[in-house]
Design an enzyme around this catalytic site. Structure first.
Site, mmCIF file in Angstrom:
data_model
loop_
_atom_site.group_PDB
_atom_site.id
_atom_site.type_symbol
_atom_site.label_atom_id
_atom_site.label_comp_id
_atom_site.label_asym_id
_atom_site.label_seq_id
_atom_site.Cartn_x
_atom_site.Cartn_y
_atom_site.Cartn_z
ATOM 1 N N HIS A 1 9.124 -3.601 3.475
ATOM 2 C CA HIS A 1 8.753 -3.779 2.064
ATOM 3 C C HIS A 1 10.002 -4.041 1.219
ATOM 4 O O HIS A 1 9.992 -4.884 0.319
ATOM 5 C CB HIS A 1 8.066 -2.527 1.521
ATOM 6 C CG HIS A 1 6.825 -2.114 2.248
ATOM 7 N ND1 HIS A 1 6.765 -1.001 3.046
ATOM 8 C CD2 HIS A 1 5.588 -2.669 2.290
ATOM 9 C CE1 HIS A 1 5.546 -0.869 3.547
ATOM 10 N NE2 HIS A 1 4.808 -1.876 3.107
ATOM 11 N N GLN B 1 -2.752 -12.451 7.730
ATOM 12 C CA GLN B 1 -2.863 -12.167 6.295
ATOM 13 C C GLN B 1 -2.135 -13.242 5.489
ATOM 14 O O GLN B 1 -2.639 -13.696 4.454
ATOM 15 C CB GLN B 1 -2.270 -10.789 6.012
ATOM 16 C CG GLN B 1 -2.163 -10.431 4.555
ATOM 17 C CD GLN B 1 -1.822 -8.968 4.367
ATOM 18 O OE1 GLN B 1 -2.651 -8.105 4.562
ATOM 19 N NE2 GLN B 1 -0.594 -8.686 3.990
ATOM 20 N N SER C 1 4.082 1.098 8.220
ATOM 21 C CA SER C 1 3.766 2.424 7.679
ATOM 22 C C SER C 1 3.044 3.256 8.734
ATOM 23 O O SER C 1 3.120 4.482 8.740
ATOM 24 C CB SER C 1 2.883 2.289 6.436
ATOM 25 O OG SER C 1 3.508 1.436 5.497
ATOM 26 N N ARG C 2 2.330 2.575 9.632
ATOM 27 C CA ARG C 2 1.542 3.286 10.648
ATOM 28 C C ARG C 2 2.397 3.790 11.817
ATOM 29 O O ARG C 2 1.888 4.551 12.642
ATOM 30 C CB ARG C 2 0.403 2.398 11.159
ATOM 31 C CG ARG C 2 -0.679 2.165 10.106
ATOM 32 C CD ARG C 2 -1.904 1.477 10.682
ATOM 33 N NE ARG C 2 -3.033 1.514 9.766
ATOM 34 C CZ ARG C 2 -3.363 0.540 8.905
ATOM 35 N NH1 ARG C 2 -2.634 -0.559 8.839
ATOM 36 N NH2 ARG C 2 -4.409 0.675 8.112
ATOM 37 N N MET D 1 0.842 -1.204 0.000
ATOM 38 C CA MET D 1 0.000 0.000 0.000
ATOM 39 C C MET D 1 0.876 1.251 0.000
ATOM 40 O O MET D 1 0.410 2.344 0.342
ATOM 41 C CB MET D 1 -0.932 -0.002 1.216
ATOM 42 C CG MET D 1 -1.899 -1.184 1.203
ATOM 43 S SD MET D 1 -3.441 -0.856 2.052
ATOM 44 C CE MET D 1 -2.838 -0.540 3.702
ATOM 45 N N GLY D 2 2.152 1.111 -0.388
ATOM 46 C CA GLY D 2 3.042 2.270 -0.413
ATOM 47 C C GLY D 2 3.480 2.658 0.989
ATOM 48 O O GLY D 2 3.394 1.852 1.915
ATOM 49 N N HIS E 1 8.927 1.044 3.517
ATOM 50 C CA HIS E 1 10.024 1.056 4.487
ATOM 51 C C HIS E 1 10.859 -0.208 4.254
ATOM 52 O O HIS E 1 10.609 -0.972 3.311
ATOM 53 C CB HIS E 1 9.477 1.128 5.916
ATOM 54 C CG HIS E 1 8.403 0.126 6.212
ATOM 55 N ND1 HIS E 1 8.627 -1.228 6.231
ATOM 56 C CD2 HIS E 1 7.077 0.285 6.473
ATOM 57 C CE1 HIS E 1 7.507 -1.856 6.511
ATOM 58 N NE2 HIS E 1 6.538 -0.971 6.655
HETATM 59 P P1 AMP Z 1 1.400 -3.084 3.474
HETATM 60 O O1 AMP Z 1 1.962 -2.031 2.586
HETATM 61 O O2 AMP Z 1 1.348 -2.694 4.908
HETATM 62 O O3 AMP Z 1 0.099 -3.640 2.954
HETATM 63 O O4 AMP Z 1 2.428 -4.288 3.438
HETATM 64 C C1 AMP Z 1 2.832 -4.870 2.225
HETATM 65 C C2 AMP Z 1 3.647 -6.099 2.513
HETATM 66 O O5 AMP Z 1 4.784 -5.760 3.308
HETATM 67 C C3 AMP Z 1 2.861 -7.153 3.335
HETATM 68 O O6 AMP Z 1 3.176 -8.446 2.840
HETATM 69 C C4 AMP Z 1 3.405 -6.960 4.723
HETATM 70 O O7 AMP Z 1 3.335 -8.129 5.526
HETATM 71 C C5 AMP Z 1 4.842 -6.598 4.427
HETATM 72 N N1 AMP Z 1 5.435 -5.900 5.582
HETATM 73 C C6 AMP Z 1 4.961 -4.811 6.223
HETATM 74 N N2 AMP Z 1 5.749 -4.492 7.275
HETATM 75 C C7 AMP Z 1 6.736 -5.436 7.310
HETATM 76 C C8 AMP Z 1 7.857 -5.672 8.170
HETATM 77 N N3 AMP Z 1 8.126 -4.893 9.201
HETATM 78 N N4 AMP Z 1 8.638 -6.738 7.897
HETATM 79 C C9 AMP Z 1 8.373 -7.556 6.842
HETATM 80 N N5 AMP Z 1 7.354 -7.376 5.995
HETATM 81 C C10 AMP Z 1 6.533 -6.329 6.220
#
Ligand code: AMP
Length: 279
Positions: free
Chosen positions: A37, A153, A186-187, A30-31, A34
């Site tokens: 990602h 998820q 991201s939060r 979702m952009g 960090h």
């Molecule tokens: P999101 O943008 O939050 O929807 O996350 C996109 C992908 O990045 C998802 O598969 C998340 O599980 C993964 N992700 C988010 N935060 C982390 C993290 N700290 N470590 C590893 N993967 C992450």
């Protein structure tokens, strides 16, 4: 780096790569990217001929009172991270391209979507499963990469990929953390300095539970109670020890199990987990 905005354009480009015998690794996001990602994108680039990422803040996984409108959007910085990680194409559809007027079809992974985060966020996994299905259809990857940080998820996506016979290999990679243990998210940007310090009790408690396991503790209640005590300074949503595939509670750790937590810290709802492996 190519940016594609419609499913037709994405699919055409992707099929061209497949015809040239290229393997495709895909990272949905979702952009507000960090290092978490980035770790997925680097793995996708390394494990495949071509890495594609998507950037789409998916409205159907947010309830009306949640943070869809203020979810961070950092397009320019995101492009740089994608490029640095070896991503060659970004699928960035507009909202109406994914959900045009009259849109009516949703993917519901029953059971798995209902506990843990599904209690506080009852429409969340329906939104995730629906958008990931549509992203898979547009990108048509060989492998897709997800983070263990979102353990439920991962279980939902694995089940859905199997049930709907997508024929895509799902690769799950470890949670990436800040130096002090906070799981990257991201939060985290929503947190004040004081809230961020309090948020550390999530990872600290989970690491404490890992130590309990090493010390021989196997019963869920002792571990969950310990974590709850350690999270007294935040508003707990849940602390649960569950089977990694079914997301059903376990009472005694006999095989690798997920210790998952969620908590409200100031304006943010944060999640984290560790896998407790008795071996
Ligand atoms: P999101 O943008 O939050 O929807 O996350 C996109 C992908 O990045 C998802 O598969 C998340 O599980 C993964 N992700 C988010 N935060 C982390 C993290 N700290 N470590 C590893 N993967 C992450």
């Amino acid at each position: 780096m190519k940016v594609l905005e419609t499913a037709d354009a994405m699919r055409a480009w992707s099929e061209e790569q497949r015809r040239a015998d290229k393997s495709i690794g895909f990272v949905p996001t979702m952009g507000a990217l960090h290092e978490g990602h980035a770790s997925l994108m680097r793995a996708a680039a390394k494990g495949n001929d071509i890495a594609i990422a998507s950037i789409f803040v998916n409205p159907t996984q947010f309830a009306p009172h949640e943070d869809f409108d203020k979810y961070p959007r950092t397009w320019d910085a995101d492009l740089k991270i994608c490029e640095d990680c070896g991503v060659v194409a970004i699928y960035a559809p507009r909202k109406d391209a994914i959900y045009p007027p009259g849109y009516a079809t949703y993917v519901n992974v029953e059971g798995l979507s209902e506990g843990l985060c599904g209690v506080t966020r009852p429409i969340f996994f329906r939104g995730v499963a629906t958008v990931v299905t549509k992203l898979f259809n547009a990108v048509h990857p060989h492998r897709a990469y997800f983070g263990q940080k979102d353990a439920q998820q991962c279980a939902v996506i694995r089940r859905m990929t199997l049930d709907l016979e997508f024929g895509i290999e799902i690769v799950i990679l470890p949670t990436v953390r800040e130096a002090d243990g906070l799981a990257m998210s991201s939060r985290n940007r929503y947190l004040s300095a004081e809230e961020r310090t309090r948020a550390l009790c999530l990872s600290r408690s989970l690491f404490g539970a890992e130590q309990m396991l090493r010390d021989g503790v196997r019963d869920a209640k002792s571990i969950v109670d310990f974590v709850r005590d350690g999270m007294a300074e935040v508003q707990i949503d849940y602390v649960e020890l569950v089977d990694a595939d079914t997301m059903q509670p376990v009472e005694h750790i006999e095989k690798p199990s997920v210790l998952a937590v969620a908590a409200f810290v100031g304006p943010a709802r944060l999640i984290d987990n560790v896998v407790l492996n008795p071996k």
